[in-house]
Design a protein around this motif. Sequence first.
Motif, short mmCIF file in Angstrom:
data_model
loop_
_atom_site.label_atom_id
_atom_site.label_comp_id
_atom_site.label_asym_id
_atom_site.label_seq_id
_atom_site.Cartn_x
_atom_site.Cartn_y
_atom_site.Cartn_z
N GLY A 3 -7.00 -4.04 2.05
CA GLY A 3 -7.69 -4.28 3.31
C GLY A 3 -6.70 -4.42 4.46
O GLY A 3 -5.62 -5.00 4.30
N ILE A 4 -7.07 -3.90 5.62
CA ILE A 4 -6.17 -3.86 6.77
C ILE A 4 -6.17 -5.20 7.50
O ILE A 4 -7.20 -5.63 8.02
N HIS B 74 -12.10 -5.28 5.41
CA HIS B 74 -13.03 -4.65 4.46
C HIS B 74 -12.75 -3.16 4.30
O HIS B 74 -13.44 -2.49 3.51
N LEU B 75 -11.77 -2.65 5.02
CA LEU B 75 -11.44 -1.22 4.98
C LEU B 75 -9.97 -1.04 4.63
O LEU B 75 -9.12 -1.82 5.03
N THR B 76 -9.67 0.04 3.89
CA THR B 76 -8.29 0.45 3.67
C THR B 76 -7.94 1.53 4.70
O THR B 76 -8.83 2.10 5.33
N LEU C 142 -7.01 7.16 8.01
CA LEU C 142 -5.63 7.01 8.45
C LEU C 142 -4.68 6.84 7.26
O LEU C 142 -3.65 6.18 7.37
N GLY C 143 -5.02 7.46 6.17
CA GLY C 143 -4.18 7.37 4.99
C GLY C 143 -2.78 7.92 5.19
O GLY C 143 -1.86 7.57 4.45
N ARG C 144 -2.62 8.73 6.24
CA ARG C 144 -1.29 9.32 6.51
C ARG C 144 -0.25 8.25 6.83
O ARG C 144 0.96 8.51 6.71
N MET D 84 -0.85 -0.83 -5.24
CA MET D 84 -1.73 -0.43 -6.34
C MET D 84 -3.14 -0.14 -5.83
O MET D 84 -3.75 0.88 -6.17
N ALA D 85 -3.66 -1.04 -4.99
CA ALA D 85 -5.01 -0.84 -4.47
C ALA D 85 -5.08 0.40 -3.58
O ALA D 85 -6.07 1.14 -3.60
N LEU D 86 -4.03 0.65 -2.81
CA LEU D 86 -4.03 1.80 -1.91
C LEU D 86 -3.90 3.11 -2.68
O LEU D 86 -4.44 4.14 -2.26
N ALA D 87 -3.19 3.10 -3.81
CA ALA D 87 -3.11 4.30 -4.64
C ALA D 87 -4.49 4.67 -5.17
O ALA D 87 -4.87 5.84 -5.19
N THR D 88 -5.25 3.66 -5.56
CA THR D 88 -6.62 3.90 -6.02
C THR D 88 -7.49 4.42 -4.88
O THR D 88 -8.29 5.35 -5.05
N ALA D 89 -7.33 3.82 -3.69
CA ALA D 89 -8.10 4.26 -2.52
C ALA D 89 -7.76 5.71 -2.16
O ALA D 89 -8.64 6.47 -1.75
N ALA D 90 -6.49 6.08 -2.31
CA ALA D 90 -6.08 7.46 -2.00
C ALA D 90 -6.75 8.45 -2.95
O ALA D 90 -7.20 9.53 -2.53
#
Length: 382
Positions: free
Chosen positions: A104-105, A258-260, A266-268, A285-291
């Motif tokens: 989460g941001i 509540h957002l990645t 903006l995954g870049r 780890m969480a961001l890899a899953t979100a990607a």
Amino acid sequence: MSTVPPSPTPRTPRRTALDAVHRALGATMTDFAGWDMPLRYGSERDEHQAVRTRAGLFDLSHMGEITVTGPAAATLLDYALVGNIGALAVGRARYTMICQEDGGILDDLIVYRLGDERYLVVANASNAQTVLDALTERAAGFDAEVRDDRDAYALLAVQGPESPGILASLTDADLDGLKYYAGLPGTVADVPALIARTGYTGEDGFELFVAPEHAERLWRALTEAGEGVGLVPCGLSCRDTLRLEAGMPLYGNELGTHLTPFDAGLGRVVKFEKTTNGGEFVGRMALATAAELAAVSPPRKLVGLVAEGRRVPRSGYHVMSGSATVGVVTSGAPSPTLGRPIAMAYVDAAHAAPGTAGVTVDIRGSHEPYEVVALPFYKRRT
């Protein structure tokens, strides 16, 4: 017998070093993130158009500056933030984010590399303390110092197509050589400043970090230098419509815990290929899953909406397709440039393609037709 606890003492908003200037100019003031800030000086539409066609002058001293120094400053920031900060050259800046372990941001940031071991992190006013606390906590075990420098800076911005000429008349710094998202030390009207070519309007422009005691002198010098080309003072209201037209996210609207970054499109900004800390950073780890999810089947996408009528959508209004809710508006306002209301919204992927038919916004019970468009709504001519 029960007692009612006393009401908390109302918090007095902080005032910037330019507060007296704003009041002398007749600004409408508002409490924003704990600061008394100018909302507008006259017509917010006129201020908006001045930035698009000439130049506008902003007080942004409510932003939160945090200095990170030391031999491990880059390594710390690589661990604490999602970007590859260690790869940033001295004199350059980078847009990045600080995230929780769950991805989460916490805030979106600009980081300036001022020296080999010195960085300036600029946070949103509403999140400055949160970012400071997170960086301080994450600095444990690193040979680096995190310092709260919010009181050390006033921040002025001159934005718009006439801004390079205005600033050039007051400094001998190499503005032609100053690239977008870069900064260099210099003097402006004999005031020491960090001159940064960054902004939040969609136009060319500069942000000037100076000591608070020099802010009023610099404001007056910029005002005098811009008189002949139509520079006007600008408040937070037009800054919001400018950034909305430019498709720039606002924390608390398009961004939140509540957002990645991948949810926000903006995954870049997330760099998994870091070489420091064994490639580890907070939230990896969480961001890899979100990607992976975003690549296969994103649940919702951030899109632009342009009204066919005149009614203005606001944050929280539902985006509809027939009787089904397919999204939610995050920001909306009349667009002075387009001449119609616009909005950003998160909508289901099935309704996110530009030109998708049958999309409406529920505005107080009336389903108003809107066109789905790609962001941004406005791009300046280069």
